[in-house]
Structure formats: C-alpha cells, structure tokens
Write a protein that holds these residues in place. Structure first.
Motif, mmCIF file in Angstrom:
data_model
loop_
_atom_site.group_PDB
_atom_site.id
_atom_site.type_symbol
_atom_site.label_atom_id
_atom_site.label_comp_id
_atom_site.label_asym_id
_atom_site.label_seq_id
_atom_site.Cartn_x
_atom_site.Cartn_y
_atom_site.Cartn_z
ATOM 1 N N CYS A 27 0.570 19.168 4.178
ATOM 2 C CA CYS A 27 1.644 18.637 3.331
ATOM 3 C C CYS A 27 1.239 18.701 1.860
ATOM 4 C CB CYS A 27 1.959 17.199 3.729
ATOM 5 S SG CYS A 27 2.550 17.015 5.428
ATOM 6 N N ASP A 28 2.214 18.492 0.974
ATOM 7 C CA ASP A 28 1.972 18.587 -0.460
ATOM 8 C C ASP A 28 1.993 17.248 -1.183
ATOM 9 O OD1 ASP A 28 1.964 21.579 -0.688
ATOM 10 O OD2 ASP A 28 3.932 21.278 0.211
ATOM 11 N N VAL B 193 -7.782 9.636 -4.820
ATOM 12 C CA VAL B 193 -6.338 9.679 -4.979
ATOM 13 C C VAL B 193 -5.975 10.192 -6.370
ATOM 14 C CG1 VAL B 193 -4.232 8.278 -5.138
ATOM 15 C CG2 VAL B 193 -5.875 7.848 -3.318
ATOM 16 N N ILE B 194 -5.156 11.235 -6.381
ATOM 17 C CA ILE B 194 -4.613 11.761 -7.631
ATOM 18 C C ILE B 194 -3.101 11.673 -7.514
ATOM 19 C CG2 ILE B 194 -4.387 13.779 -9.124
ATOM 20 C CD1 ILE B 194 -7.229 14.553 -8.206
ATOM 21 N N GLN C 298 3.939 1.567 -3.705
ATOM 22 C CA GLN C 298 3.884 2.904 -3.111
ATOM 23 C C GLN C 298 3.538 3.936 -4.179
ATOM 24 O OE1 GLN C 298 7.862 2.504 -1.431
ATOM 25 N NE2 GLN C 298 6.970 2.603 0.630
ATOM 26 N N ARG C 299 2.764 4.943 -3.772
ATOM 27 C CA ARG C 299 2.262 5.940 -4.720
ATOM 28 C C ARG C 299 2.791 7.329 -4.388
ATOM 29 N NH1 ARG C 299 -4.081 4.643 -3.881
ATOM 30 N NH2 ARG C 299 -3.396 4.943 -1.721
ATOM 31 N N LEU C 300 2.963 8.158 -5.435
ATOM 32 C CA LEU C 300 3.308 9.579 -5.291
ATOM 33 C C LEU C 300 2.001 10.350 -5.421
ATOM 34 C CD1 LEU C 300 6.373 9.915 -7.710
ATOM 35 C CD2 LEU C 300 6.433 9.863 -5.229
ATOM 36 N N ILE C 301 1.466 10.801 -4.312
ATOM 37 C CA ILE C 301 0.121 11.380 -4.303
ATOM 38 C C ILE C 301 0.173 12.894 -4.133
ATOM 39 C CG2 ILE C 301 -2.076 11.431 -3.047
ATOM 40 C CD1 ILE C 301 -1.567 8.492 -2.335
ATOM 41 N N ASN C 302 -0.560 13.581 -4.984
ATOM 42 C CA ASN C 302 -0.762 15.019 -4.848
ATOM 43 C C ASN C 302 -1.823 15.199 -3.766
ATOM 44 O OD1 ASN C 302 -1.874 17.671 -5.126
ATOM 45 N ND2 ASN C 302 -0.991 17.796 -7.176
ATOM 46 N N ILE C 303 -1.405 15.544 -2.576
ATOM 47 C CA ILE C 303 -2.304 15.583 -1.421
ATOM 48 C C ILE C 303 -3.421 16.604 -1.601
ATOM 49 C CG2 ILE C 303 -2.491 16.106 1.044
ATOM 50 C CD1 ILE C 303 0.402 15.061 1.322
ATOM 51 N N GLN C 304 -3.069 17.826 -1.951
ATOM 52 C CA GLN C 304 -4.084 18.877 -2.003
ATOM 53 C C GLN C 304 -5.156 18.587 -3.058
ATOM 54 O OE1 GLN C 304 -4.262 21.009 0.512
ATOM 55 N NE2 GLN C 304 -2.458 19.920 1.267
#
Length: 171
Positions: A119-120, A158-159, A144-150
């Motif tokens: 996932c992204d 966590v970014i 809740q966070r919007l996380i750049n998975i890669q």
C-alpha cells in the motif's frame, strides 16, 4: 478467493486522493464509539464476493486514481486484500488503507506488515469521537495520521504527509 464485504463505492472522492474504488471490509474488533460504519463490525455480517469480480470492476473504471481499503478493519482480511492490491499495483493505481491499528503495531506483526507493504498511504488509529473534526483531510479524528507507508518502512519511522492551507497533500 472470496472476501467478506460491508460494501463497495466505485467512485469515491473522500477516501483518498483522486477518484477511488473503495472496499469496505466486514468485521472489526475496535468498535469505536461514533464509528462511521458501525454495521461493519459484525464478523459474520455483510456478504461474500470473489476478488476476481472486484478486480474486474476496478478494470472497468478507467478514471480511477486508486483504491482504498476501509472497513470494518482491513487488517482482519489480509490474504484476499493482498491479492487485490497486487493486481491494482500492476495496473499502476495507488492504494490507501485505513486501520484502527497504529503503524507501530502493524509493523510488529508480519502478516499485517505484508499488507502494508503493498500500500501507499495509511490512515492509522482508532476514531476518537472527542477528537472528531470535519476539517481533516481523509480522517475523522485528530489522532489519526496520514502516513507515507513506503518512506516510513524505508526509514523505519513514521513519516506523515503534510497538507497545505487548501487541505491538499504536499508530495
């Protein structure tokens, strides 16, 4: 292979960037008070659908930017979702996943991490009604966070995606 669903939205514009095919999985242990989809909690509710039918529906909509995995709790149906995600990635679409689990919890579980790896973007954390905000991009509560998975997996921390004054993601 079949997956248990709460529902599908073939043209969502609120579950991630662009036009999305959103898969609402059935079953959730979190049972967050104020949940947007409380009828998705029952592990035996919803209906079964073959993942090949889902992939065919995704193929039919040439306007899609990506898919979103929501729920319920997607981490409870890892195997069929990985197969769907692999097919979607092959087609060049991006993948957003919502989970009540935190990123830090997910990466400690090899099965959950395997879904995350395809996932992204991750929107993580349980919905918290006392932190509810209608002004958040793709999220229901401020925890809740919007996380750049890669990037997060690569750098092992966590970014988060940043948003600008127009509430758009800064890439």
């Amino acid at each position: 292979m079949k997956i248990r669903l709460f529902g599908i939205a073939n043209d969502s514009i609120v579950d991630g960037p662009g036009l999305r095919y959103t898969i609402f999985t059935q079953g959730c242990y979190h049972k967050c008070p104020g949940c947007h989809n409380p009828k998705s909690h029952d592990m035996n509710g919803g209906y079964l659908k073959d993942i090949n039918e889902i992939i065919a529906e995704i193929d039919e909509n040439q306007l899609l930017d990506g898919i979103t995995l929501s729920g319920g709790e997607p981490m409870l149906q890892i195997e069929p979702l990985i197969e769907i995600c692999k097919a979607v990635k092959y087609r060049g679409l991006n993948i957003v996943i919502y989970s009540g689990f935190m990123f830090e919890q997910i990466i400690k579980d090899s099965r959950m991490k395997s879904l995350l790896e395809v996932c992204d973007m991750l929107i993580d954390g349980k919905f918290e009604q006392d932190k509810k905000s209608l002004s958040l991009l793709y999220r229901g509560s401020t925890n809740q966070r919007l996380i750049n998975i890669q990037k997060s997996l690569k750098y092992e921390k966590v970014i988060e995606y940043e948003t600008n004054e127009y509430n758009e993601i800064i890439i």
